[in-house]
Write an enzyme that holds these catalytic residues in place. Structure first.
Site, PDB file in Angstrom:
ATOM      1  N   GLY A 157       0.746  -1.182   0.003  1.00 15.07           N
ATOM      2  CA  GLY A 157       0.010  -0.109  -0.166  1.00 15.07           C
ATOM      3  C   GLY A 157       0.888   1.290   0.077  1.00 15.07           C
ATOM      4  O   GLY A 157       0.245   2.199  -0.081  1.00 15.07           O
TER       5      GLY A 157
ATOM      6  N   GLU B  98       4.000  -6.647   2.023  1.00 16.09           N
ATOM      7  CA  GLU B  98       3.641  -6.892   0.575  1.00 16.09           C
ATOM      8  C   GLU B  98       3.594  -5.845  -0.273  1.00 16.09           C
ATOM      9  O   GLU B  98       2.542  -5.476  -1.012  1.00 16.09           O
ATOM     10  CB  GLU B  98       2.129  -7.517   0.620  1.00 16.09           C
ATOM     11  CG  GLU B  98       2.077  -8.764   1.683  1.00 16.09           C
ATOM     12  CD  GLU B  98       0.406  -9.094   1.709  1.00 16.09           C
ATOM     13  OE1 GLU B  98      -0.365  -8.578   1.065  1.00 16.09           O
ATOM     14  OE2 GLU B  98       0.268 -10.133   2.161  1.00 16.09           O
TER      15      GLU B  98
ATOM     16  N   CYS C 126     -12.342   2.555 -29.300  1.00 18.49           N
ATOM     17  CA  CYS C 126     -13.475   3.309 -29.712  1.00 18.49           C
ATOM     18  C   CYS C 126     -14.431   3.511 -28.290  1.00 18.49           C
ATOM     19  O   CYS C 126     -15.517   2.853 -28.160  1.00 18.49           O
ATOM     20  CB  CYS C 126     -14.473   2.368 -30.597  1.00 18.49           C
ATOM     21  SG  CYS C 126     -13.411   2.112 -32.123  1.00 18.49           S
TER      22      CYS C 126
ATOM     23  N   TYR D 141       1.015  -2.216 -12.281  1.00 18.77           N
ATOM     24  CA  TYR D 141      -0.771  -2.186 -12.504  1.00 18.77           C
ATOM     25  C   TYR D 141      -0.562  -1.578 -14.148  1.00 18.77           C
ATOM     26  O   TYR D 141      -1.429  -0.990 -14.369  1.00 18.77           O
ATOM     27  CB  TYR D 141      -1.394  -1.361 -11.416  1.00 18.77           C
ATOM     28  CG  TYR D 141      -1.261  -2.051 -10.122  1.00 18.77           C
ATOM     29  CD1 TYR D 141      -1.469  -3.258  -9.938  1.00 18.77           C
ATOM     30  CD2 TYR D 141      -0.455  -1.194  -9.115  1.00 18.77           C
ATOM     31  CE1 TYR D 141      -1.464  -3.833  -8.467  1.00 18.77           C
ATOM     32  CE2 TYR D 141      -0.316  -1.603  -7.853  1.00 18.77           C
ATOM     33  CZ  TYR D 141      -0.786  -3.165  -7.710  1.00 18.77           C
ATOM     34  OH  TYR D 141      -0.793  -3.603  -6.528  1.00 18.77           O
TER      35      TYR D 141
END
Ligand code: LLP
Length: 412
Positions: free
Chosen positions: A239, A273, A342, A371
């Site tokens: 985080g 993590e 589109c 990400y």
């Protein structure tokens, strides 16, 4: 700190010129810096040197096999959330006893796969999951080690989609239900409660919410001790935020120091993590301007990288810094940087000041290492981008660009 910088007006990834990479490998192209990955991992891991700890890189941020191998060589453990991620980390040579398995919806087959591999523990998110793990472990005549993911109900003050530790979120168990769940393990022969876990959200720019969560967990730890439970691990999730724009997230050492202060004398092994803080600024996405066009209210740069390649701006309204790959010294204009897909939601940036850009110029989209590729798709039947890793002056293709054949390979 990263290794993407201009040399005489040309962007370099470590010692390799980005225009050369684009020429050789095409665009859109993900370029990762090995030195940046390693540096970020070391900086993070050493920030917790004063604590008995295990850094488990969060695979979802960037799961390329070469990236995983590189981090595993640095000593990283891994935080996984699927059987697919488990498959990858084992292929990358990660020791099973350094793997923790999180996620709300682990299927029986995935639980079996993880037990067969001999992972360190499961971060369990519901009683139903606990019972399933017990059942699978019984069939395998083994005992599964578990932590419960405790939802401490703190506000991480981040984007609602990536905030996970509030009562309204689907993750973990609230404190009261957690206590019942720990008690329940006493009656189950094939699970052993060995730890506590939480992950309150992503892209946090202050350590206060982490410390608030930790305080609640430490109180809870006392209750577990009173029950006579032998808790060995405390997983604080990932985080920690990064700087995409002008955010000033805390340095890992600040976090490490604050944890050390709160945890002295407490005999728990800390698991962390981190994902974004390791991978985010270790990668850029290079894209070429296909066309420029203007209407009375907007200037558009239509680039060959799209929301299928990097979805964060479309999905979260995220800011990614964009710059020219070869500095052109022109006066700035305001642009929407958009892809060929589109959908009006297909943009990489809106109302962005950039030096005037012409067709064929290359742009670098920064902070794309986490990400980015992992959230990419084949929408609009666009083959996924190539990924390369630069290490000094050497370049390794970490994933080939997909072909049209790849697009239909699984279709009957
Ligand atoms: N551990 C768990 C249980 C997680 O769910 C996550 C991220 C992490 C660790 C790693 O968090 P990090 O250190 O990277 O903040 N796609 C979003 C981010 C989703 C994060 C999901 N969980 C984005 O692009 O911002």
């Amino acid at each position: 700190m990263h290794h993407f910088e201009y040399r005489d007006g040309t962007l370099f990834a470590e010692d390799v010129s980005v225009p050369d990479l684009a020429k050789e490998y095409g665009t859109p192209l993900y370029v990762y810096s090995a030195a940046t990955f390693k540096r970020h991992y070391k900086a993070f891991d050493s920030a917790f040197a004063g604590l008995d700890h295990l850094t488990c890189y969060s695979v979802k941020a960037n799961s390329n096999l070469s990236v995983l191998k590189m981090l595993a060589e640095q000593g990283a453990g891994m935080d996984i959330v699927s059987g697919g991620e488990l498959y990858r980390v084992l292929k990358a040579g990660v020791a099973p006893e350094k793997i923790v398995y999180s996620g709300v919806g682990k299927r029986a087959s995935e639980i079996k796969q993880a037990l067969e591999a001999g992972i360190l523990l499961f971060n369990v998110e519901s009683v139903a999951e606990l019972l399933k793990i017990n059942e699978v472990a019984k069939e395998m005549d083994t005992i599964a080690k578990v932590s419960f993911r405790i939802n401490p109900d703190v506000d991480p003050q981040t984007h609602p989609y990536i905030s996970t530790g509030m009562a309204k979120n689907k993750f973990g168990l609230d404190i009261d239900h957690s206590l019942a769940a720990y008690k329940m393990t006493a009656d189950l022969d094939h699970v052993e409660a060995v730890g506590m876990d939480c992950h309150i959200g992503s892209q946090l720019t202050s350590i206060d919410p982490f410390l608030e969560a930790l305080e609640k967990l430490l109180k809870f730890y006392e209750k577990l001790k009173d029950l006579g439970m032998d808790i060995k691990y405390l997983d604080l999730g990932g985080g920690l935020g990064i700087s995409y724009d002008d955010e000033e997230p805390p340095h890992p050492t600040e976090f490490g120091q604050a944890l050390a202060n709160m945890l002295t004398g407490i005999p728990l092994k800390i698991i962390l993590e981190p994902g974004r803080v390791i991978a985010g600024n270790a990668g850029i996405m290079v894209t070429e301007v296909v066309y420029t066009k203007s209407n009375p209210s907007k200037n558009f740069l239509i680039v060959d990288g799209a929301m299928n390649d990097l979805v964060r701006p479309s999905l979260y309204g995220s800011y990614h810094r964009i710059g020219e790959v070869v500095q052109n010294g022109r006066k700035t204009e305001e642009y929407d940087v958009v892809g060929p897909i589109c959908e009006s939601g297909d943009f990489l940036a809106r109302d962005r000041e950039l030096p005037r850009i012409v067709d064929g110029e290359l742009l670098a989209v920064y902070s794309a290492g986490a990400y980015g590729f992992t959230m990419s798709s084949n929408y609009n039947s666009r083959p996924r981008a190539c990924e390369v890793i630069v290490d000094g002056n050497t370049v390794k293709v970490a994933r080939q660009r997909e072909t049209y054949e790849d697009l239909i390979a699984k279709e009957l």
